[in-house]
Write a protein that holds these residues in place. Structure first.
Motif, PDB file in Angstrom:
ATOM      1  N   ILE A 211       1.230   6.959   1.507  1.00 20.87           N
ATOM      2  CA  ILE A 211       0.633   8.194   1.567  1.00 20.87           C
ATOM      3  C   ILE A 211      -0.821   7.704   2.043  1.00 20.87           C
ATOM      4  CG2 ILE A 211      -0.185   8.529  -0.718  1.00 20.87           C
ATOM      5  CD1 ILE A 211       0.465  11.639  -0.199  1.00 20.87           C
ATOM      6  N   VAL A 212      -1.213   6.599   1.500  1.00 20.00           N
ATOM      7  CA  VAL A 212      -2.547   6.120   1.907  1.00 20.00           C
ATOM      8  C   VAL A 212      -2.668   5.909   3.578  1.00 20.00           C
ATOM      9  CG1 VAL A 212      -3.966   4.174   1.749  1.00 20.00           C
ATOM     10  CG2 VAL A 212      -3.117   5.262  -0.059  1.00 20.00           C
ATOM     11  N   TYR A 213      -1.508   5.290   4.082  1.00 20.48           N
ATOM     12  CA  TYR A 213      -1.337   5.189   5.497  1.00 20.48           C
ATOM     13  C   TYR A 213      -1.593   6.647   6.295  1.00 20.48           C
ATOM     14  CZ  TYR A 213       0.396   0.515   5.374  1.00 20.48           C
ATOM     15  OH  TYR A 213       0.586  -0.721   5.374  1.00 20.48           O
TER      16      TYR A 213
ATOM     17  N   LEU B  51      -4.985  10.323   9.188  1.00 21.85           N
ATOM     18  CA  LEU B  51      -5.797  11.660   9.329  1.00 21.85           C
ATOM     19  C   LEU B  51      -7.068  11.398   9.707  1.00 21.85           C
ATOM     20  CD1 LEU B  51      -5.763  14.671   8.594  1.00 21.85           C
ATOM     21  CD2 LEU B  51      -6.286  14.033   6.405  1.00 21.85           C
TER      22      LEU B  51
ATOM     23  N   VAL C 145       0.758  -1.292   0.002  1.00 19.55           N
ATOM     24  CA  VAL C 145       0.043  -0.109   0.044  1.00 19.55           C
ATOM     25  C   VAL C 145       0.880   1.173  -0.027  1.00 19.55           C
ATOM     26  CG1 VAL C 145      -1.732   1.378   1.230  1.00 19.55           C
ATOM     27  CG2 VAL C 145      -1.931  -1.268   1.065  1.00 19.55           C
ATOM     28  N   PRO C 146       0.473   2.226  -0.741  1.00 21.25           N
ATOM     29  CA  PRO C 146       1.344   3.426  -0.881  1.00 21.25           C
ATOM     30  C   PRO C 146       1.540   4.090   0.429  1.00 21.25           C
ATOM     31  CG  PRO C 146      -0.018   3.486  -2.953  1.00 21.25           C
ATOM     32  CD  PRO C 146      -0.331   2.180  -1.915  1.00 21.25           C
TER      33      PRO C 146
ATOM     34  N   THR D  99       8.368  10.892   4.391  1.00 16.19           N
ATOM     35  CA  THR D  99       7.801  12.248   4.512  1.00 16.19           C
ATOM     36  C   THR D  99       6.386  12.241   4.348  1.00 16.19           C
ATOM     37  OG1 THR D  99       9.693  12.399   3.385  1.00 16.19           O
ATOM     38  CG2 THR D  99       8.443  14.477   3.885  1.00 16.19           C
ATOM     39  N   ALA D 100       5.769  11.777   3.081  1.00 15.95           N
ATOM     40  CA  ALA D 100       4.531  12.024   2.752  1.00 15.95           C
ATOM     41  C   ALA D 100       3.358  11.411   3.974  1.00 15.95           C
ATOM     42  CB  ALA D 100       4.138  11.215   1.667  1.00 15.95           C
TER      43      ALA D 100
ATOM     44  N   ILE E  73       3.337  14.642   6.419  1.00 17.64           N
ATOM     45  CA  ILE E  73       2.703  15.700   6.043  1.00 17.64           C
ATOM     46  C   ILE E  73       1.346  15.723   5.981  1.00 17.64           C
ATOM     47  CG2 ILE E  73       2.488  17.065   3.978  1.00 17.64           C
ATOM     48  CD1 ILE E  73       5.347  16.869   3.451  1.00 17.64           C
ATOM     49  N   THR E  74       0.642  14.254   5.704  1.00 20.00           N
ATOM     50  CA  THR E  74      -0.650  14.254   5.594  1.00 20.00           C
ATOM     51  C   THR E  74      -1.344  14.328   6.695  1.00 20.00           C
ATOM     52  OG1 THR E  74      -0.048  12.579   3.943  1.00 20.00           O
ATOM     53  CG2 THR E  74      -2.498  12.652   4.571  1.00 20.00           C
TER      54      THR E  74
ATOM     55  N   LEU F 182      -3.664   8.980   4.902  1.00 21.35           N
ATOM     56  CA  LEU F 182      -5.087   9.539   5.042  1.00 21.35           C
ATOM     57  C   LEU F 182      -5.538   8.619   6.140  1.00 21.35           C
ATOM     58  CD1 LEU F 182      -5.626   9.322   1.038  1.00 21.35           C
ATOM     59  CD2 LEU F 182      -5.524  11.310   2.691  1.00 21.35           C
ATOM     60  N   LEU F 183      -5.056   7.441   6.180  1.00 20.74           N
ATOM     61  CA  LEU F 183      -5.856   6.430   7.376  1.00 20.74           C
ATOM     62  C   LEU F 183      -5.772   7.187   8.935  1.00 20.74           C
ATOM     63  CD1 LEU F 183      -6.814   3.911   8.594  1.00 20.74           C
ATOM     64  CD2 LEU F 183      -4.516   3.114   8.611  1.00 20.74           C
TER      65      LEU F 183
END
Lengths: 307, 305
Positions: free
Chosen positions: A126-128, A133, A123-124, A218-219, A222-223, A130-131
């Motif tokens: 950045i999706v983590y 967030l 899983v990318p 990083t991503a 940041i998210t 979003l989870l």
């Protein structure tokens, strides 16, 4: 024997042998291109960044003036986030690895867990983010804090720790377990007193590689809303008066090393780009040192343990 | 004499329950992997659901502009998808040939010592944080391209980051492909040599076809990495949504849009906040799609010995 034919076959062999040599050279060149490009890039970074590194760079807060800016809040933030990540991912990952290797029955629940572990690794990142967030920042109301970031990165490296634990446990031969059972040990006594100590090396390797990866991520951080400009430190975990320990720092706003570098990279002034290069040198040295240590550790354990 | 066994078994229930308790705790830890997947899907779908109450699916898929934060808001995902596909495409054009040739070389040609030195080095390089590669794309590769072959290349573009991502994923592609080639049994190579084939012929026509399943897995891993890659593109491709298939232009990808929105301070529950979850859902579906295709291809090419 027709000499004409023999000559043709000889020519054919020579031609094919030439192809062999040519490919060996092409392969060598491809490898050198891959490895050398990367080294050229690192050299470029080091040339730009190394002159900027000084004691002040590590002990200063970020600043509007590039010459005075430093990475104090960033490396403190990275250290605290990694503490949360390690304290969450290591016990959880090792426990999951032990279950899958020593306890799990052959059924569909186990299959489901195994499929999920391998899918999560793909899983990318950045999706983590979003989870985290949705879950940590808002649903559980941890806010945009060190705790949220640490837990996010813990979820991210969980598959790495689980896979490393399983591989390490699988390498322990069955006779060790049988000897423990023969002496009347329970399953947990066998695992805790015999299997785990023998697999420490492999597990440690996986944990270090996972943490090195988390440091550079990083991503997702940041998210969840890490700030890019932080000119203060989180509250200290140790207090002078009772109860001496404080957990306020868990909920403090923060920044981490790669975000500081990203912030400097998005500014147009050349002086900030130099700061970014210096921060990049620090990040690379940190992650490479951890990875090299892990690879060395694995090599050493492989050599020392002979069943 | 008769009560001695009884007293020995008397403390067995405690020990028994402790064992059961430990097993349950370990099971919960392992089951957390399933919980994480469920949580990811649930949160993406939940927030996207609110997003699609404001935006029709038709606009989402057909509109050619993505400007959720402007007053004249458009919600067409295609510009972001195009940006993602272009940067990943450039990355694959670099990584697939380079990674495959390196894998064939390491598996079939390289002397033992070369392989034992290169493998750990490649492993080390795979651990370098991606933000550092963003620095290279912005301040090394793009200026280099401008100075040599493409003088009109803008400072932000998709070509530079694409190339850098390609170099970045070479270690993944080559190491997984090499493992697949090494797994091809020796007797198959020996059969080929016995027929008079050279090393190169054996590598190309015998080992590579036999290892196709694993090589495809390596490519899929590379694609997943490239599609999900964020920081290199965020630093060097300009972050502006731009519907183009031309790698020489600046553009945003799905991941950079999420980063760009997160850097600002969007109120929880606003349409902008929901839009990053919709974008994330598309990203997850794209990686899922590539993985399913990869799985089918792998099954198609699988060889059993």
């Amino acid at each position: 024997m027709e000499p004409q034919n023999v000559r043709e076959i000889r020519a054919l062999i020579v031609r094919h042998k030439r192809w062999d040599k040519m490919f060996a050279i092409v392969g060598l060149i491809a490898m050198l291109v891959g490895v050398m490009t990367l080294f050229a890039l690192f050299l470029d970074l080091a040339i730009d960044g190394l002159p900027r590194l000084s004691w002040d760079f590590f002990t200063s807060f970020p600043s509007r003036r590039a010459g005075q800016a430093g990475i104090l809040s960033a490396w403190v933030g990275t250290t605290l986030v990694m503490l949360v990540t390690a304290l969450t991912a290591v016990p959880l990952g090792i426990a999951a690895g032990i279950y899958l290797e020593e306890y799990a029955p052959r059924n569909w629940v186990t299959d489901l867990i195994e499929i999920n572990v391998s899918n999560l690794a793909g899983v990318p990142s950045i999706v983590y983010g979003l989870l985290a967030l949705g879950l940590f920042v808002y649903a559980l109301d941890f806010g945009q804090s060190i705790l949220s970031a640490g837990l996010t990165l813990a979820l991210l490296i969980l598959p790495v720790v689980i896979v490393a634990t399983r591989e390490a446990i699988r390498a322990v031969p069955g006779v060790i377990r049988e000897a423990a059972y023969a002496l009347g040990a329970t399953k947990w006594q066998t695992v805790a007193d015999h299997v785990l100590p023998y697999s420490t090396g492999g597990i440690l390797t996986g944990v270090i590689i996972g943490l090195a990866r988390a440091i550079g991520e990083t991503a997702p951080v940041i998210t969840i809303g890490a700030l890019t400009f932080i000119a203060f430190l989180p509250p200290a975990p140790l207090k002078a008066e009772a109860p001496f320990l404080s957990f306020d720092w868990l909920f403090a706003p923060f920044t981490v090393m790669p975000i500081q570098m990203f912030n400097w990279l998005s500014r147009p002034e050349a002086a900030f780009l130099t700061n970014a290069a210096a921060a990049g040198v620090v990040i690379i040295v940190m992650t490479l040192a951890m990875n090299a240590f892990a690879i060395w550790l694995r090599y050493r354990y492989r050599k020392r343990i002979k069943w | 004499m008769t009560d001695q066994p009884a007293s020995r078994f008397a403390h067995r229930p405690l020990r028994h329950w402790r064992e059961r308790l430990i097993e349950s705790v370990l099971f919960l830890a392992a089951f957390s992997a399933v919980m994480i997947t469920v949580a990811i899907i649930a949160i993406l779908i939940y927030e996207s659901w609110s997003f699609f109450e404001h935006v029709s699916l038709k606009d989402f898929l057909t509109d050619t502009q993505w400007t959720p934060l402007f007053s004249d808001a458009h919600y067409g995902i295609m510009p972001l998808v195009a940006g993602t596909l272009v940067t990943s495409g450039v990355a694959l054009l670099v990584a697939v040939p380079l990674g495959t040739v390196i894998a064939i070389y390491l598996s079939e040609f390289a002397p033992h010592t070369v392989r034992e030195t290169v493998k750990p080095v490649l492993e080390l390089l795979a651990g370098v944080p991606t933000i550092v590669f963003g620095y290279f794309a912005l301040l090394f590769v793009t200026p280099l391209l401008q100075a040599t072959v493409l003088p009109n290349l803008p400072g932000f573009n998709m070509l530079g980051p694409g190339i850098v991502i390609g170099i970045m994923i070479v270690p993944y592609v080559s190491s997984v492909s090499e493992d697949a080639m090494r797994a091809v049994p020796m007797h198959i190579r020996e059969g080929s040599y016995a027929m008079g084939a050279t090393r190169f012929q054996t590598a190309l026509r015998v080992v590579t076809p036999a290892a196709t399943s694993g090589i495809v897995a390596a490519y899929i891993l590379g694609i997943s990495r490239a599609v999900g890659e964020t920081m290199v593109v965020a630093v060097a491709a300009g972050q502006q949504p731009n519907f183009t298939w031309n790698p020489m232009e600046p553009a945003a990808t799905i991941t950079t849009y999420i980063v760009q929105v997160s850097l600002g301070d969007l109120p929880h529950g606003s349409i902008g906040y929901q839009s990053i979850f919709a974008a994330g859902l598309v990203l997850l579906l794209m990686t899922l799609l590539f993985n399913i295709v990869g799985h089918l291809l792998r099954k198609r090419f699988r060889q059993a010995y």
